[in-house]
Write a protein that holds these residues in place. Structure first.
Motif, PDB file in Angstrom:
ATOM      1  N   ASP A 594     -23.104  25.086  46.564  1.00 48.78           N
ATOM      2  CA  ASP A 594     -23.365  23.642  46.525  1.00 48.78           C
ATOM      3  C   ASP A 594     -24.839  23.358  46.284  1.00 48.78           C
ATOM      4  N   MET A 595     -25.710  24.014  47.027  1.00 48.16           N
ATOM      5  CA  MET A 595     -27.144  23.762  46.891  1.00 48.16           C
ATOM      6  C   MET A 595     -27.655  24.191  45.528  1.00 48.16           C
ATOM      7  N   ALA A 596     -27.142  25.295  45.010  1.00 49.86           N
ATOM      8  CA  ALA A 596     -27.601  25.770  43.703  1.00 49.86           C
ATOM      9  C   ALA A 596     -27.333  24.726  42.625  1.00 49.86           C
ATOM     10  N   PHE A 597     -26.138  24.096  42.658  1.00 51.12           N
ATOM     11  CA  PHE A 597     -25.828  23.089  41.645  1.00 51.12           C
ATOM     12  C   PHE A 597     -26.563  21.767  41.905  1.00 51.12           C
ATOM     13  N   GLN A 598     -26.859  21.475  43.155  1.00 55.18           N
ATOM     14  CA  GLN A 598     -27.710  20.296  43.416  1.00 55.18           C
ATOM     15  C   GLN A 598     -29.072  20.462  42.752  1.00 55.18           C
ATOM     16  N   ILE A 599     -29.664  21.653  42.926  1.00 55.67           N
ATOM     17  CA  ILE A 599     -30.981  21.911  42.329  1.00 55.67           C
ATOM     18  C   ILE A 599     -30.895  21.887  40.815  1.00 55.67           C
ATOM     19  N   ALA A 600     -29.824  22.406  40.267  1.00 52.23           N
ATOM     20  CA  ALA A 600     -29.653  22.394  38.807  1.00 52.23           C
ATOM     21  C   ALA A 600     -29.577  20.967  38.283  1.00 52.23           C
ATOM     22  N   GLY A 601     -28.872  20.108  38.979  1.00 47.87           N
ATOM     23  CA  GLY A 601     -28.808  18.705  38.571  1.00 47.87           C
ATOM     24  C   GLY A 601     -30.174  18.045  38.584  1.00 47.87           C
ATOM     25  N   GLN A 602     -30.972  18.368  39.593  1.00 55.53           N
ATOM     26  CA  GLN A 602     -32.330  17.811  39.660  1.00 55.53           C
ATOM     27  C   GLN A 602     -33.181  18.307  38.495  1.00 55.53           C
ATOM     28  N   LEU A 603     -33.094  19.595  38.218  1.00 52.15           N
ATOM     29  CA  LEU A 603     -33.899  20.165  37.125  1.00 52.15           C
ATOM     30  C   LEU A 603     -33.499  19.581  35.777  1.00 52.15           C
ATOM     31  N   ALA A 604     -32.218  19.321  35.590  1.00 54.86           N
ATOM     32  CA  ALA A 604     -31.763  18.752  34.316  1.00 54.86           C
ATOM     33  C   ALA A 604     -32.347  17.359  34.108  1.00 54.86           C
ATOM     34  N   LEU A 605     -32.388  16.556  35.181  1.00 58.13           N
ATOM     35  CA  LEU A 605     -32.925  15.201  35.049  1.00 58.13           C
ATOM     36  C   LEU A 605     -34.419  15.252  34.736  1.00 58.13           C
ATOM     37  N   LYS A 606     -35.136  16.211  35.349  1.00 60.64           N
ATOM     38  CA  LYS A 606     -36.564  16.351  35.047  1.00 60.64           C
ATOM     39  C   LYS A 606     -36.777  16.761  33.593  1.00 60.64           C
ATOM     40  N   GLU A 607     -35.923  17.675  33.096  1.00 61.49           N
ATOM     41  CA  GLU A 607     -36.066  18.101  31.703  1.00 61.49           C
ATOM     42  C   GLU A 607     -35.800  16.946  30.744  1.00 61.49           C
ATOM     43  N   ALA A 608     -34.857  16.077  31.098  1.00 64.28           N
ATOM     44  CA  ALA A 608     -34.571  14.921  30.243  1.00 64.28           C
ATOM     45  C   ALA A 608     -35.782  14.017  30.120  1.00 64.28           C
ATOM     46  N   SER A 609     -36.549  13.889  31.203  1.00 65.99           N
ATOM     47  CA  SER A 609     -37.720  13.004  31.168  1.00 65.99           C
ATOM     48  C   SER A 609     -38.792  13.504  30.206  1.00 65.99           C
ATOM     49  N   ALA A 610     -38.740  14.811  29.877  1.00 64.31           N
ATOM     50  CA  ALA A 610     -39.710  15.354  28.923  1.00 64.31           C
ATOM     51  C   ALA A 610     -39.264  15.163  27.485  1.00 64.31           C
ATOM     52  N   LYS A 611     -38.007  14.802  27.280  1.00 64.01           N
ATOM     53  CA  LYS A 611     -37.472  14.671  25.926  1.00 64.01           C
ATOM     54  C   LYS A 611     -37.469  13.234  25.412  1.00 64.01           C
ATOM     55  N   VAL A 612     -37.342  12.285  26.298  1.00 63.02           N
ATOM     56  CA  VAL A 612     -37.327  10.880  25.878  1.00 63.02           C
ATOM     57  C   VAL A 612     -38.339  10.113  26.720  1.00 63.02           C
ATOM     58  N   PRO A 613     -38.828   8.978  26.217  1.00 63.92           N
ATOM     59  CA  PRO A 613     -39.772   8.190  27.016  1.00 63.92           C
ATOM     60  C   PRO A 613     -39.146   7.719  28.324  1.00 63.92           C
ATOM     61  N   THR A 614     -39.927   7.716  29.366  1.00 59.16           N
ATOM     62  CA  THR A 614     -39.498   7.166  30.653  1.00 59.16           C
ATOM     63  C   THR A 614     -40.211   5.836  30.868  1.00 59.16           C
ATOM     64  N   LEU A 615     -39.438   4.803  31.079  1.00 58.06           N
ATOM     65  CA  LEU A 615     -39.991   3.461  31.231  1.00 58.06           C
ATOM     66  C   LEU A 615     -40.213   3.142  32.703  1.00 58.06           C
ATOM     67  N   ILE A 616     -41.335   2.460  32.983  1.00 54.61           N
ATOM     68  CA  ILE A 616     -41.581   1.909  34.315  1.00 54.61           C
ATOM     69  C   ILE A 616     -41.079   0.466  34.310  1.00 54.61           C
ATOM     70  N   LEU A 617     -40.212   0.140  35.263  1.00 59.64           N
ATOM     71  CA  LEU A 617     -39.643  -1.206  35.339  1.00 59.64           C
ATOM     72  C   LEU A 617     -40.304  -1.989  36.467  1.00 59.64           C
ATOM     73  N   GLU A 618     -40.537  -3.263  36.240  1.00 59.94           N
ATOM     74  CA  GLU A 618     -41.098  -4.145  37.256  1.00 59.94           C
ATOM     75  C   GLU A 618     -40.094  -5.244  37.600  1.00 59.94           C
ATOM     76  N   PRO A 619     -40.087  -5.702  38.849  1.00 65.06           N
ATOM     77  CA  PRO A 619     -39.187  -6.795  39.215  1.00 65.06           C
ATOM     78  C   PRO A 619     -39.661  -8.117  38.622  1.00 65.06           C
ATOM     79  N   VAL A 620     -38.719  -8.906  38.154  1.00 66.43           N
ATOM     80  CA  VAL A 620     -39.009 -10.228  37.601  1.00 66.43           C
ATOM     81  C   VAL A 620     -38.291 -11.265  38.462  1.00 66.43           C
ATOM     82  N   ASP A 621     -39.007 -12.311  38.846  1.00 64.76           N
ATOM     83  CA  ASP A 621     -38.450 -13.367  39.688  1.00 64.76           C
ATOM     84  C   ASP A 621     -38.211 -14.630  38.877  1.00 64.76           C
ATOM     85  N   GLU A 622     -37.201 -15.367  39.284  1.00 63.09           N
ATOM     86  CA  GLU A 622     -37.033 -16.728  38.771  1.00 63.09           C
ATOM     87  C   GLU A 622     -37.822 -17.647  39.697  1.00 63.09           C
ATOM     88  N   VAL A 623     -38.749 -18.387  39.135  1.00 63.70           N
ATOM     89  CA  VAL A 623     -39.665 -19.223  39.909  1.00 63.70           C
ATOM     90  C   VAL A 623     -39.414 -20.687  39.571  1.00 63.70           C
TER      91      VAL A 623
END
Length: 706
Positions: A594-623
């Motif tokens: 179980d733990m081995a595949f948890q770590i693999a899932g984490q590593l895959a997501l990190k590798e994806a961030s190196a292949k495509v741009p990662t956007l920073i999102l900000e909260p927008v309010d209705e004022v």
């Protein structure tokens, strides 16, 4: 009123005011901006009724007396304070409110406890935005109002100009009862001049010039009174030239004032006009018997009808103000609406529905301590508090502002008055470990006192945030922490919770293969990652075929992906709005876990961030910004400069406009301060979270690099 030529002995000095019947009580709230002269007027009324022995002294430009020494010490009147006096056998509870917009919570508490309002304006100034706003609030509930123009002896005083401004700002029904003139007041109904130039009031006939001036104003006053009269024949008689008896006019005036349809204007200065104000309060303002009862329910929410302002009725009272002191304990200012409150009585305390601000909803019995009639720092013991009256109650340690007190055998709940939302976030942290140990208890006491304060422990930013009404409110709260509770804190930069997401679609592999002797780790997963529309959250899709990843380990991959999403991949902010598809992988019959595949899932997501741009999102309010028409252009321009999108505007009532916009939360953390400055105190706003949007690249780069 004074035009009746009625005098009356003031209340005896040193005696705690008391009332046995609701009709012998008048509850009056004084409203006005800081410097208008509210406290000075209260001081003069106290002296005129013999409640205090001196009119006060001056220290550093601030009047100080037995009444207002507490206010000076508490940063020049930032609290609702009570000053009871007796005049002609009537007990008058004078509720002096703060003159700063930051303390509108105390202002509204004063409106809740009162049956009529005195709007106090200085003759050398204009009509401020806060007074306009509160006038409209009073008009909505039909509260009787009068205007007192102070400082008529000031060298820059202009009574006529301010009167015109009042009539323009407050609308119909605003008319003077007296004209200030040459050290005295000219009574428009009586056509008499009340001369104060000798130090006490004397009465005489006005000279010809003054009489001509009085007649000009008298005509408008009489027409205003007659329009509010229940006698429909009066107008016809007046228009036909008949002289209407002054007693009839005064009776109709008093009824019109009590109904909230007519608003007399009085004038005061040094030693001038206090008797006229007292007579208006006692004769023109309604008693608690005439004030509508707030909505009352059982604690389960069932409506309760038939409760009236009766000392013999069921107990229904409300805590309108709470103060605490490390030495004295908690003191609650309580308005009794029905029944009679007595010392050492056991009452039921019902909560008030402000759990979102850190206030508990109480449902418990408590025994009250002594009752007293407060006057500044002095507490004068009271034997009871009947329906319609106000008293200070000791030892209500579990009650907070807004709570209902009722009979323990028949618990009731009064509908809470509307409290404004605190919109200025202030992040704080304790200066030392000793301060940190005491901080929680000190903050709980502040929250109990002030329903406009909201306390937030932000789980994302790990910051302690005080949501305040404004800068002055925040300063007072921090000062109270230090002065009352001995807790030193410091303000830190507020962190706005941001998010991350992927800017495109890609495939990535997570490889977790380690052999260290004995059982190793073996897990390989292939993921496809793609962004979702804003607000969609997270989707995990299983496309495994052929058992290349055993079924028991597929949830492990998802768990690992979710764990990495919480930590973020580039700037440490949670990741949102992505779909992750598990489509391939490998496992080992011995080393996969179980733990081995948890770590693999984490590593895959990190590798994806190196292949495509990662956007920073900000909260927008209705004022939604409510502002006077004259400031609409400035507000819209300012919102645009904050990267906001103005959606439009619409008129709301007389002379006010509602502007709607979508604005990034990063740009409005201090908007309450800026709007108040921009609109000269006339603007208010609300904010509601709308969605997350990508942060501009130049700002996102700064976030990633810090």
């Amino acid at each position: 009123m004074a035009d009746r030529n009625s005098g009356g002995a003031p209340g005896a000095a040193g005696r705690a005011p008391s009332a046995d019947r609701p009709d012998m009580v008048r509850n009056v709230v004084l409203v006005g901006h800081s410097g208008a002269g509210k406290t000075t007027l209260v001081e003069a009324l106290l002296a005129a009724t013999g409640t205090t022995q001196r009119a006060g002294r001056v220290e550093d430009g601030t009047t100080v007396s037995d009444f207002d020494e507490v206010e000076v010490r508490q940063q020049r009147s930032v609290n609702l304070t009570l000053a009871p006096v007796v005049y002609n056998g009537i007990k008058i509870n004078l509720l002096d409110t703060p003159g700063y917009a930051d303390f509108v919570g105390d202002l509204r508490a004063g409106l809740r406890a009162a049956d009529a309002a005195l709007f106090v304006l200085a003759a050398n100034e204009g009509v401020d935005g806060l007074s306009r706003m509160l006038w409209d609030e009073c008009a909505t509930v039909g509260m009787p109002r009068a205007v007192v123009i102070t400082k008529i002896d000031h060298q820059r005083a202009d009574f006529e100009e301010l009167l015109a401004l009042c009539q323009d700002a407050f609308g119909d029904g605003v008319a003077p009862l007296y004209l200030p003139h040459d050290g005295g007041l000219a009574g428009l109904l009586s056509r008499r001049f009340y001369d104060y130039s000798g130090g006490s009031r004397t009465e005489r006939a006005p000279d010809a010039d003054l009489l001509n001036l009085m007649e000009q104003y008298r005509e408008g006053l009489i027409e205003g009174i007659i329009q509010e009269s229940e006698d429909e024949s009066l107008m016809e008689r007046y228009l036909s030239g008949e002289e209407i008896d002054s007693k009839v006019l005064i009776d109709d005036l008093e009824k019109a004032v009590a109904r909230g349809g007519f608003h007399p204007v009085l004038a005061t200065g040094a030693g001038i006009g206090t008797q006229e104000v007292l007579e208006l309060i006692t004769q023109g303002f309604p008693s608690p018997l005439e004030h509508p009862m707030p909505e009352i329910t059982t604690i389960q929410g069932r409506p309760v009808n038939g409760i009236v302002c009766d000392p013999e009725g069921p107990l229904v009272a409300e805590v309108v103000k709470t103060t605490s002191d490390p030495y004295v304990g908690r003191i609650s200012l309580v308005r009794v609406f029905s029944g009679t409150l007595r010392p050492d009585q056991t009452v039921h305390v019902s909560g008030h529905g402000l759990t979102d601000r850190g206030h508990d909803d109480h449902d418990l019995d408590a025994r009250i301590g002594a009752l007293s009639s407060p006057l500044g720092k002095h507490q004068r013991t009271a034997a009871k508090c009947v329906a319609g009256d106000i008293a200070a109650v000791a030892k209500l340690s579990r009650a907070e502002t807004g709570d209902t007190l009722s009979d323990k055998d028949s618990p009731l709940l009064m509908t809470a008055w509307t409290m404004p939302d605190p919109l200025l976030p202030v992040a704080i942290q304790a200066k030392s470990k000793a301060d940190e140990d005491k901080l929680s208890q000190a903050l709980s006491r502040l929250v109990a006192e002030d329903p406009t304060l909201r306390l937030e422990n932000n789980a994302e930013t790990h910051q302690l945030v005080l949501w305040c009404m404004g800068e002055a409110h925040a300063d007072v709260l921090l000062d109270r922490l230090a002065r009352r509770h001995g807790v030193e804190v410091e303000q830190v930069q507020l962190r706005v919770p941001l998010r991350e997401t992927f800017g495109g679609k890609c495939q990535a592999m997570g490889r977790n293969v380690k052999q260290t002797g004995g059982h190793g780790q073996y897990a390989i997963c292939h993921l496809e990652v793609e962004p979702l529309p804003s607000g969609r959250g997270f989707e995990f899709v299983d496309k495994i075929v052929g058992g290349v990843v055993p079924r028991q380990f597929i949830p492990s991959v998802e768990k690992g992906v979710r764990a990495q999403m919480e930590r973020g991949v580039v700037a440490g902010y949670p990741m949102v709005d992505i779909r992750v598809t598990l489509y391939d992988g490998k496992a080992h019959s011995v080393d996969s876990s179980d733990m081995a595949f948890q770590i693999a899932g984490q590593l895959a997501l990190k590798e994806a961030s190196a292949k495509v741009p990662t956007l920073i999102l900000e909260p927008v309010d209705e004022v939604a910004v409510l502002v006077s028409d004259e400031y609409v252009g400035a507000v819209m321009s300012d919102l645009s400069s904050r990267r906001g999108r103005v959606l439009g505007n619409e008129p709301v009532g007389r002379g006010r406009t509602l502007v709607r916009a979508e604005v990034p939360e990063l740009e409005i953390t201090r908007y309450s301060i800026d709007l108040r400055s921009m609109s000269h105190g006339t603007g208010t706003f609300t904010r509601t979270f709308l969605r997350y949007e990508p942060l501009p690249s130049h700002l996102a780069d700064k976030v990633v690099s810090t």
